[in-house]
Design a protein around this motif. Structure first.
Motif, PDB file in Angstrom:
ATOM      1  N   MET A  53     -24.181 -37.835  46.086  1.00 26.85           N
ATOM      2  CA  MET A  53     -24.861 -38.083  44.833  1.00 26.85           C
ATOM      3  C   MET A  53     -23.828 -38.100  43.698  1.00 26.85           C
ATOM      4  SD  MET A  53     -28.220 -36.028  43.652  1.00 26.85           S
ATOM      5  CE  MET A  53     -29.467 -36.921  42.839  1.00 26.85           C
ATOM      6  N   PRO A  54     -23.735 -39.190  42.935  1.00 27.19           N
ATOM      7  CA  PRO A  54     -22.742 -39.266  41.845  1.00 27.19           C
ATOM      8  C   PRO A  54     -22.986 -38.198  40.780  1.00 27.19           C
ATOM      9  CG  PRO A  54     -23.680 -41.426  42.310  1.00 27.19           C
ATOM     10  CD  PRO A  54     -24.479 -40.429  43.080  1.00 27.19           C
ATOM     11  N   SER A  55     -21.888 -37.662  40.230  1.00 24.94           N
ATOM     12  CA  SER A  55     -22.016 -36.657  39.186  1.00 24.94           C
ATOM     13  C   SER A  55     -20.778 -36.686  38.294  1.00 24.94           C
ATOM     14  CB  SER A  55     -22.183 -35.263  39.789  1.00 24.94           C
ATOM     15  OG  SER A  55     -21.002 -34.878  40.430  1.00 24.94           O
ATOM     16  N   PHE A  56     -20.905 -36.078  37.122  1.00 27.55           N
ATOM     17  CA  PHE A  56     -19.766 -35.877  36.230  1.00 27.55           C
ATOM     18  C   PHE A  56     -20.035 -34.662  35.360  1.00 27.55           C
ATOM     19  CE2 PHE A  56     -22.570 -38.435  33.636  1.00 27.55           C
ATOM     20  CZ  PHE A  56     -22.409 -37.926  32.350  1.00 27.55           C
ATOM     21  N   ASP A  57     -18.992 -34.198  34.678  1.00 31.15           N
ATOM     22  CA  ASP A  57     -19.104 -33.035  33.808  1.00 31.15           C
ATOM     23  C   ASP A  57     -18.875 -33.461  32.364  1.00 31.15           C
ATOM     24  OD1 ASP A  57     -19.480 -31.376  35.970  1.00 31.15           O
ATOM     25  OD2 ASP A  57     -17.356 -30.828  36.132  1.00 31.15           O
ATOM     26  N   ILE A  58     -19.666 -32.878  31.464  1.00 29.53           N
ATOM     27  CA  ILE A  58     -19.442 -33.045  30.028  1.00 29.53           C
ATOM     28  C   ILE A  58     -18.712 -31.788  29.570  1.00 29.53           C
ATOM     29  CG2 ILE A  58     -20.493 -33.282  27.764  1.00 29.53           C
ATOM     30  CD1 ILE A  58     -22.876 -34.629  29.110  1.00 29.53           C
ATOM     31  N   VAL A  59     -17.492 -31.957  29.070  1.00 26.73           N
ATOM     32  CA  VAL A  59     -16.668 -30.831  28.655  1.00 26.73           C
ATOM     33  C   VAL A  59     -16.110 -31.101  27.259  1.00 26.73           C
ATOM     34  CG1 VAL A  59     -16.021 -30.181  31.004  1.00 26.73           C
ATOM     35  CG2 VAL A  59     -14.616 -31.789  29.752  1.00 26.73           C
ATOM     36  N   SER A  60     -15.496 -30.096  26.698  1.00 28.72           N
ATOM     37  CA  SER A  60     -14.760 -30.247  25.447  1.00 28.72           C
ATOM     38  C   SER A  60     -13.463 -29.463  25.599  1.00 28.72           C
ATOM     39  CB  SER A  60     -15.581 -29.721  24.275  1.00 28.72           C
ATOM     40  OG  SER A  60     -14.839 -29.863  23.086  1.00 28.72           O
ATOM     41  N   GLU A  61     -12.366 -30.188  25.725  1.00 27.14           N
ATOM     42  CA  GLU A  61     -11.070 -29.558  25.948  1.00 27.14           C
ATOM     43  C   GLU A  61     -10.098 -29.964  24.857  1.00 27.14           C
ATOM     44  OE1 GLU A  61     -10.020 -31.039  29.799  1.00 27.14           O
ATOM     45  OE2 GLU A  61     -11.269 -29.568  30.842  1.00 27.14           O
ATOM     46  N   VAL A  62      -9.199 -29.051  24.534  1.00 29.54           N
ATOM     47  CA  VAL A  62      -8.157 -29.301  23.546  1.00 29.54           C
ATOM     48  C   VAL A  62      -6.824 -28.959  24.186  1.00 29.54           C
ATOM     49  CG1 VAL A  62      -7.254 -28.660  21.278  1.00 29.54           C
ATOM     50  CG2 VAL A  62      -9.712 -28.764  21.642  1.00 29.54           C
ATOM     51  N   ASN A  63      -5.852 -29.845  24.064  1.00 28.62           N
ATOM     52  CA  ASN A  63      -4.526 -29.614  24.613  1.00 28.62           C
ATOM     53  C   ASN A  63      -3.771 -28.651  23.696  1.00 28.62           C
ATOM     54  OD1 ASN A  63      -1.953 -29.722  25.657  1.00 28.62           O
ATOM     55  ND2 ASN A  63      -1.960 -31.951  25.903  1.00 28.62           N
ATOM     56  N   GLN A  64      -3.596 -27.403  24.142  1.00 27.87           N
ATOM     57  CA  GLN A  64      -2.980 -26.369  23.308  1.00 27.87           C
ATOM     58  C   GLN A  64      -1.502 -26.662  23.016  1.00 27.87           C
ATOM     59  OE1 GLN A  64      -4.511 -23.915  21.724  1.00 27.87           O
ATOM     60  NE2 GLN A  64      -6.454 -24.589  22.586  1.00 27.87           N
TER      61      GLN A  64
ATOM     62  N   SER B 199     -25.925 -35.097  37.306  1.00 27.24           N
ATOM     63  CA  SER B 199     -25.891 -35.809  38.585  1.00 27.24           C
ATOM     64  C   SER B 199     -27.124 -36.696  38.680  1.00 27.24           C
ATOM     65  CB  SER B 199     -25.828 -34.830  39.764  1.00 27.24           C
ATOM     66  OG  SER B 199     -26.889 -33.919  39.695  1.00 27.24           O
ATOM     67  N   GLY B 200     -26.922 -37.872  39.259  1.00 29.13           N
ATOM     68  CA  GLY B 200     -28.012 -38.837  39.383  1.00 29.13           C
ATOM     69  C   GLY B 200     -27.849 -39.675  40.621  1.00 29.13           C
ATOM     70  N   ALA B 201     -28.826 -40.540  40.854  1.00 32.58           N
ATOM     71  CA  ALA B 201     -28.832 -41.345  42.072  1.00 32.58           C
ATOM     72  C   ALA B 201     -27.819 -42.487  42.011  1.00 32.58           C
ATOM     73  CB  ALA B 201     -30.228 -41.902  42.324  1.00 32.58           C
ATOM     74  N   LYS B 202     -27.618 -43.065  40.821  1.00 31.97           N
ATOM     75  CA  LYS B 202     -26.731 -44.223  40.703  1.00 31.97           C
ATOM     76  C   LYS B 202     -25.726 -44.027  39.579  1.00 31.97           C
ATOM     77  CE  LYS B 202     -30.267 -47.459  42.225  1.00 31.97           C
ATOM     78  NZ  LYS B 202     -31.275 -48.376  41.756  1.00 31.97           N
ATOM     79  N   LYS B 203     -24.569 -44.716  39.717  1.00 29.51           N
ATOM     80  CA  LYS B 203     -23.543 -44.654  38.688  1.00 29.51           C
ATOM     81  C   LYS B 203     -24.039 -45.239  37.375  1.00 29.51           C
ATOM     82  CE  LYS B 203     -20.180 -46.769  40.743  1.00 29.51           C
ATOM     83  NZ  LYS B 203     -18.865 -47.345  41.049  1.00 29.51           N
ATOM     84  N   ASP B 204     -24.880 -46.265  37.460  1.00 30.54           N
ATOM     85  CA  ASP B 204     -25.368 -46.937  36.254  1.00 30.54           C
ATOM     86  C   ASP B 204     -26.140 -45.974  35.353  1.00 30.54           C
ATOM     87  OD1 ASP B 204     -24.244 -49.201  37.288  1.00 30.54           O
ATOM     88  OD2 ASP B 204     -26.146 -50.030  38.043  1.00 30.54           O
ATOM     89  N   ILE B 205     -26.946 -45.115  35.964  1.00 31.45           N
ATOM     90  CA  ILE B 205     -27.718 -44.140  35.181  1.00 31.45           C
ATOM     91  C   ILE B 205     -26.772 -43.156  34.504  1.00 31.45           C
ATOM     92  CG2 ILE B 205     -29.444 -42.311  35.324  1.00 31.45           C
ATOM     93  CD1 ILE B 205     -30.682 -43.844  37.681  1.00 31.45           C
ATOM     94  N   LEU B 206     -25.728 -42.739  35.221  1.00 20.42           N
ATOM     95  CA  LEU B 206     -24.763 -41.810  34.637  1.00 20.42           C
ATOM     96  C   LEU B 206     -24.019 -42.453  33.466  1.00 20.42           C
ATOM     97  CD1 LEU B 206     -23.281 -40.098  37.819  1.00 20.42           C
ATOM     98  CD2 LEU B 206     -25.126 -39.313  36.358  1.00 20.42           C
ATOM     99  N   GLN B 207     -23.730 -43.742  33.571  1.00 21.49           N
ATOM    100  CA  GLN B 207     -23.075 -44.435  32.469  1.00 21.49           C
ATOM    101  C   GLN B 207     -23.995 -44.540  31.259  1.00 21.49           C
ATOM    102  OE1 GLN B 207     -21.838 -47.912  34.611  1.00 21.49           O
ATOM    103  NE2 GLN B 207     -19.817 -47.059  35.038  1.00 21.49           N
TER     104      GLN B 207
ATOM    105  N   MET C 227     -24.827 -39.877  25.053  1.00 24.73           N
ATOM    106  CA  MET C 227     -24.092 -38.746  24.480  1.00 24.73           C
ATOM    107  C   MET C 227     -23.159 -39.198  23.372  1.00 24.73           C
ATOM    108  SD  MET C 227     -25.066 -35.952  25.815  1.00 24.73           S
ATOM    109  CE  MET C 227     -26.690 -36.624  25.930  1.00 24.73           C
ATOM    110  N   ARG C 228     -22.500 -40.327  23.573  1.00 20.53           N
ATOM    111  CA  ARG C 228     -21.578 -40.830  22.544  1.00 20.53           C
ATOM    112  C   ARG C 228     -22.320 -41.207  21.266  1.00 20.53           C
ATOM    113  NH1 ARG C 228     -17.652 -43.804  26.597  1.00 20.53           N
ATOM    114  NH2 ARG C 228     -16.175 -42.100  26.865  1.00 20.53           N
ATOM    115  N   LYS C 229     -23.544 -41.711  21.401  1.00 20.10           N
ATOM    116  CA  LYS C 229     -24.343 -42.067  20.229  1.00 20.10           C
ATOM    117  C   LYS C 229     -24.949 -40.840  19.558  1.00 20.10           C
ATOM    118  CE  LYS C 229     -25.804 -46.642  21.754  1.00 20.10           C
ATOM    119  NZ  LYS C 229     -26.937 -47.418  22.285  1.00 20.10           N
ATOM    120  N   SER C 230     -25.402 -39.869  20.347  1.00 22.49           N
ATOM    121  CA  SER C 230     -26.186 -38.754  19.819  1.00 22.49           C
ATOM    122  C   SER C 230     -25.337 -37.599  19.288  1.00 22.49           C
ATOM    123  CB  SER C 230     -27.124 -38.215  20.899  1.00 22.49           C
ATOM    124  OG  SER C 230     -27.957 -39.239  21.376  1.00 22.49           O
ATOM    125  N   ILE C 231     -24.313 -37.202  20.019  1.00 19.19           N
ATOM    126  CA  ILE C 231     -23.498 -36.050  19.632  1.00 19.19           C
ATOM    127  C   ILE C 231     -22.269 -36.567  18.898  1.00 19.19           C
ATOM    128  CG2 ILE C 231     -22.315 -33.967  20.429  1.00 19.19           C
ATOM    129  CD1 ILE C 231     -25.223 -33.913  21.220  1.00 19.19           C
TER     130      ILE C 231
END
Length: 163
Positions: free
Chosen positions: A1-12, A133-141, A147-151
């Motif tokens: 099942m395709p998945s990805f993580d939403i994170v916020s990282e800063v290069n110290q 995580s979702g069934a297809k890559k298209d849904i994850l995209q 997220m890019r529009k809302s946050i």
């Protein structure tokens, strides 16, 4: 099942380099001649302490710092400005916190946005990241686009994409 993580990282390392460049520029600028304007890094607590002679110079040092951070590829939306406080004599100090990780309330906001959009994905908050995580890559995209529009007030990265 395709998945990805939403994170916020800063290069110290880049933050440290930007602070060093900022201190170098402030020490050579004519309008800061004879002043005690500088930026110090507390890497353990991820706090930048900005020192200056007065509030105007504090703003100038902060502008130089944000310019250097932006040139080094660090999103300035991760900075949280503290209150400026008077210290010995007529000097002022301001703490700037470098926020890392998706905070609990932001994670809940992300989950709520996804649930309200009626997309067929599963969300879970895992510490300072949100796993989608979702069934297809298209849904994850589509989720990434949402997220890019809302946050817009916090920098998010999309990592660990698995097919």
């Amino acid at each position: 099942m395709p998945s990805f993580d939403i994170v916020s990282e800063v290069n110290q390392v880049e933050v440290r380099n930007a602070v060093d460049q900022c201190n170098k520029e402030v020490s050579t600028r004519f309008d800061f001649k004879g002043s005690d304007a500088r930026v110090e890094v507390n890497e353990k607590d991820k706090i930048l302490a900005v020192f200056a002679d007065d509030d105007f110079k504090l703003g100038q040092v902060r502008d130089v710092l944000t310019g250097k951070l932006a040139k080094r590829g660090i999103d300035v939306r991760c900075l949280k400005l503290g209150e400026s406080e008077k210290i010995s004599g007529n000097k002022v100090k301001q703490n700037i916190t470098v926020r890392e990780g998706v905070e609990q309330e932001l994670g809940k906001k992300i989950v709520k946005l996804i649930k309200d959009s009626k997309m067929k994905v599963q969300t879970s908050i895992q510490g300072d990241a949100v796993r989608i995580s979702g069934a297809k890559k298209d849904i994850l995209q589509e989720v990434i686009t949402l997220m890019r529009k809302s946050i817009t007030d916090f920098p998010l990265q999309f990592k660990n994409f698995r097919d």
